[in-house]
Design an enzyme around this catalytic site. Structure first.
Site, mmCIF file in Angstrom:
data_model
loop_
_atom_site.group_PDB
_atom_site.id
_atom_site.type_symbol
_atom_site.label_atom_id
_atom_site.label_comp_id
_atom_site.label_asym_id
_atom_site.label_seq_id
_atom_site.Cartn_x
_atom_site.Cartn_y
_atom_site.Cartn_z
ATOM 1 N N ASP A 91 -4.648 -5.455 5.817
ATOM 2 C CA ASP A 91 -4.118 -6.688 5.337
ATOM 3 C C ASP A 91 -4.045 -7.644 6.697
ATOM 4 O O ASP A 91 -4.021 -7.278 7.832
ATOM 5 C CB ASP A 91 -2.513 -6.383 5.132
ATOM 6 N N SER A 92 -3.637 -8.699 6.007
ATOM 7 C CA SER A 92 -4.005 -10.018 7.167
ATOM 8 C C SER A 92 -2.843 -10.243 8.125
ATOM 9 O O SER A 92 -3.028 -11.088 9.096
ATOM 10 C CB SER A 92 -4.174 -11.258 6.257
ATOM 11 N N GLY A 93 -1.583 -9.860 7.941
ATOM 12 C CA GLY A 93 -0.529 -10.191 8.838
ATOM 13 C C GLY A 93 0.374 -10.923 7.955
ATOM 14 O O GLY A 93 1.567 -11.234 8.299
ATOM 15 N N GLY A 94 -0.234 -11.769 6.829
ATOM 16 C CA GLY A 94 0.617 -12.625 6.007
ATOM 17 C C GLY A 94 1.749 -12.041 5.474
ATOM 18 O O GLY A 94 2.421 -12.749 4.569
ATOM 19 N N PHE A 95 2.024 -10.848 5.601
ATOM 20 C CA PHE A 95 3.142 -10.205 5.048
ATOM 21 C C PHE A 95 4.127 -9.693 5.923
ATOM 22 O O PHE A 95 5.326 -10.270 5.781
ATOM 23 C CB PHE A 95 2.823 -9.061 4.070
ATOM 24 N N ASP A 145 -2.065 -15.258 4.206
ATOM 25 C CA ASP A 145 -1.267 -16.136 3.167
ATOM 26 C C ASP A 145 0.097 -16.251 3.363
ATOM 27 O O ASP A 145 0.447 -15.437 4.632
ATOM 28 C CB ASP A 145 -1.515 -15.136 1.755
ATOM 29 N N GLN A 187 -0.920 -16.077 -4.852
ATOM 30 C CA GLN A 187 0.420 -16.066 -4.737
ATOM 31 C C GLN A 187 0.807 -16.968 -5.925
ATOM 32 O O GLN A 187 0.120 -16.927 -6.879
ATOM 33 C CB GLN A 187 0.763 -16.773 -3.397
ATOM 34 N N GLY A 214 2.953 -11.316 -3.303
ATOM 35 C CA GLY A 214 4.175 -11.817 -3.823
ATOM 36 C C GLY A 214 4.603 -11.221 -4.821
ATOM 37 O O GLY A 214 5.781 -11.792 -5.481
ATOM 38 N N ASP A 264 -1.548 -0.166 -2.916
ATOM 39 C CA ASP A 264 -1.297 0.387 -1.640
ATOM 40 C C ASP A 264 0.320 0.230 -1.543
ATOM 41 O O ASP A 264 0.979 -0.425 -2.250
ATOM 42 C CB ASP A 264 -1.565 -0.288 -0.325
ATOM 43 N N CYS A 302 1.244 22.192 -9.216
ATOM 44 C CA CYS A 302 0.558 21.432 -8.400
ATOM 45 C C CYS A 302 -0.125 22.271 -7.451
ATOM 46 O O CYS A 302 0.134 23.176 -6.865
ATOM 47 C CB CYS A 302 1.634 20.532 -7.516
ATOM 48 N N CYS A 304 -1.525 21.125 -4.396
ATOM 49 C CA CYS A 304 -1.756 20.423 -3.159
ATOM 50 C C CYS A 304 -1.080 21.902 -2.113
ATOM 51 O O CYS A 304 -0.817 22.789 -2.522
ATOM 52 C CB CYS A 304 -0.515 19.440 -2.827
ATOM 53 N N CYS A 307 2.520 22.924 -2.012
ATOM 54 C CA CYS A 307 2.884 23.618 -3.144
ATOM 55 C C CYS A 307 2.233 25.071 -3.261
ATOM 56 O O CYS A 307 2.721 25.921 -3.767
ATOM 57 C CB CYS A 307 2.665 22.810 -4.556
ATOM 58 N N HIS A 333 2.505 16.657 -0.205
ATOM 59 C CA HIS A 333 2.445 16.583 -1.482
ATOM 60 C C HIS A 333 2.351 15.408 -2.186
ATOM 61 O O HIS A 333 1.845 15.020 -3.325
ATOM 62 C CB HIS A 333 3.628 17.183 -1.871
HETATM 63 N N1 GUN Z 1 1.616 -6.697 0.803
HETATM 64 C C1 GUN Z 1 2.480 -6.789 -0.281
HETATM 65 N N2 GUN Z 1 2.725 -8.056 -0.639
HETATM 66 C C2 GUN Z 1 1.789 -8.903 0.188
HETATM 67 C C3 GUN Z 1 1.311 -10.147 0.015
HETATM 68 O O1 GUN Z 1 1.974 -11.176 -0.707
HETATM 69 N N3 GUN Z 1 0.717 -10.662 0.971
HETATM 70 C C4 GUN Z 1 -0.008 -9.904 2.088
HETATM 71 N N4 GUN Z 1 -0.829 -10.277 2.977
HETATM 72 N N5 GUN Z 1 0.498 -8.492 1.881
HETATM 73 C C5 GUN Z 1 1.090 -8.082 1.300
HETATM 74 ZN ZN ZN Z 2 2.357 19.717 -4.459
#
Ligand code: GUN
Ligand code: ZN
Length: 368
Positions: A91-95, A145, A187, A214, A264, A302, A304, A307, A333
């Site tokens: 991820d870019s750091g924009g969050f 972003d 966004q 967003g 994620d 399960c 895993c 479990c 788990h």
């Molecule tokens: N992770 C969850 N939401 C966002 C988002 O809006 N921008 C970025 N860069 N990461 C995120």
């Molecule tokens: Zn499990």
């Protein structure tokens, strides 16, 4: 092209596909475990791989502040540094930067902020974020972003969304490597016309894939699903769509139903460390006194490691004694649960039975 998406099957809006990266092909829809600090907390890469993880997420913001991208580059890139051989998305750091609240200042050029570690002054911009992500050499970089808070008024959302589009252009112009793909991030807050405009702007720039940002920022799930409906429809069929920061089972099913391919979330690993296990019927707080003499596994059936080998009573005991194994066992788990949940969902799309999968899920699942 470094990153390519191949659509294999569609079923009631859900997509099954293959995403090719320099570190292998992963099957979508897919959940990406989060390894913010170049580690998925408490787990080794081998354990992750064995439970079916094909791609993990890491963070520009954290690795920039510590240990610094130069050190990671010197180690031979993020894969070598952390010993993970499959795909990595950063991820870019924009969050993270925007989660800092008053500690940051946004301008057209970029964002000035104070490090949460030592208070030192730092700067991130589209160009700086691209430089860091290229140094890390993840397989997929994300554009820089602004993730705006919820709620935000129309005027600010418009201003911010247009700036995110200009930043996306600058990311593309600055990104130069043939070992990493680049995704744009949609966004537009909760405004349908701005979501549409954001999609159009980014699709014109022709990214390797599209993040949907967003969302899951405090709005209700109904609003999120509605906004999602009004986003994926404007994205191209031949590129992956990634719903950022979303990873509870209900949102995964509903996201996939709206054409999302990747997700994620820190949720499975974070709640695990609080003694909360994820199951097909909802959450199980294994720390609770009710499980003191419960000698069943977290979830019957399960497969895993946890479990197959440990009981609720034992894991509860570990939590009570604050033993470190507790965090590992529930993390194993929860990730196994989500990854196999996605595998089953993918199979239902390939089989043409996603509608039944979704109905069955809602019959069994209880939130909270
Ligand atoms: N992770 C969850 N939401 C966002 C988002 O809006 N921008 C970025 N860069 N990461 C995120
Ligand atoms: Zn499990």
């Amino acid at each position: 092209m470094v990153i390519t998406y191949e659509l294999q099957a569609e079923c009631d809006g859900a997509r099954a596909g293959l995403l090719r990266t320099p570190h292998g092909t992963f099957k979508t829809p897919m959940f990406m475990p989060v390894g913010t600090q170049a580690t998925v907390k408490t787990l080794t890469p081998e354990e992750l791989y064995d439970m079916g993880a094909q791609v993990i997420l890491s963070n520009t913001y954290h690795l920039f502040l510590r240990p610094g991208e130069d050190l990671v580059k010197e180690a031979g890139g993020l894969h070598r540094f952390m010993n993970w051989k499959q795909a990595i998305l950063t991820d870019s750091g924009g969050f993270q930067v925007f989660s800092l609240g008053q500690m940051r200042k946004i301008k057209e050029e970029g964002v000035t902020f104070r490090s949460h570690l030592d208070g030192s002054k730092k700067f991130l911009s589209p160009e700086v974020s691209m430089d860091i992500q290229m140094a890390l050499n993840s397989d997929i970089a994300m554009a820089f972003d602004e993730c705006i808070p919820y709620p935000s008024d129309y005027e600010y959302t418009l201003l911010s969304t247009e700036r995110t589009s200009r930043w996306a252009r600058r990311c593309l112009d600055h990104h130069h490597t043939d070992t990493q793909g680049l995704f744009g991030i949609v966004q537009g807050g909760m405004y349908k016309d701005l979501r549409k405009k954001s999609c159009e702007d980014l699709v014109d720039m022709d990214f390797d894939g599209y993040g949907i940002g967003g969302l899951s920022v405090g709005e209700s799930k109904d609003i999120m699903y509605d906004v999602l409906d009004n986003t994926t429809q404007y994205l191209p069929e031949n590129k992956a769509r990634y719903l950022m920061g979303v990873g509870t089972p209900d949102c995964l099913v509903e996201g996939v139903a709206r054409g999302v391919d990747m997700f994620d979330c820190v949720f499975p690993t974070r709640v695990a460390r609080n003694g909360m296990a994820m199951t097909h019927t909802g959450r199980l707080t294994v720390k609770n006194a009710t499980y003191a003499r419960d000698f069943r596994p977290i979830e019957e059936g399960c497969q895993c490691y946890t479990c197959r080998n440990y009981t609720r009573a034992y894991i509860r005991h570990l939590f009570k004694a604050e033993e470190l194994l507790a965090y590992r066992l529930v993390s194993i788990h929860n990730l196994y649960f989500l990854l196999s949940f996605m595998r089953d969902m993918r199979q239902s799309i390939l089989n043409g039975t996603f509608r039944e999968f979704r109905q069955d899920f809602w019959k069994r699942y209880q939130d909270a």
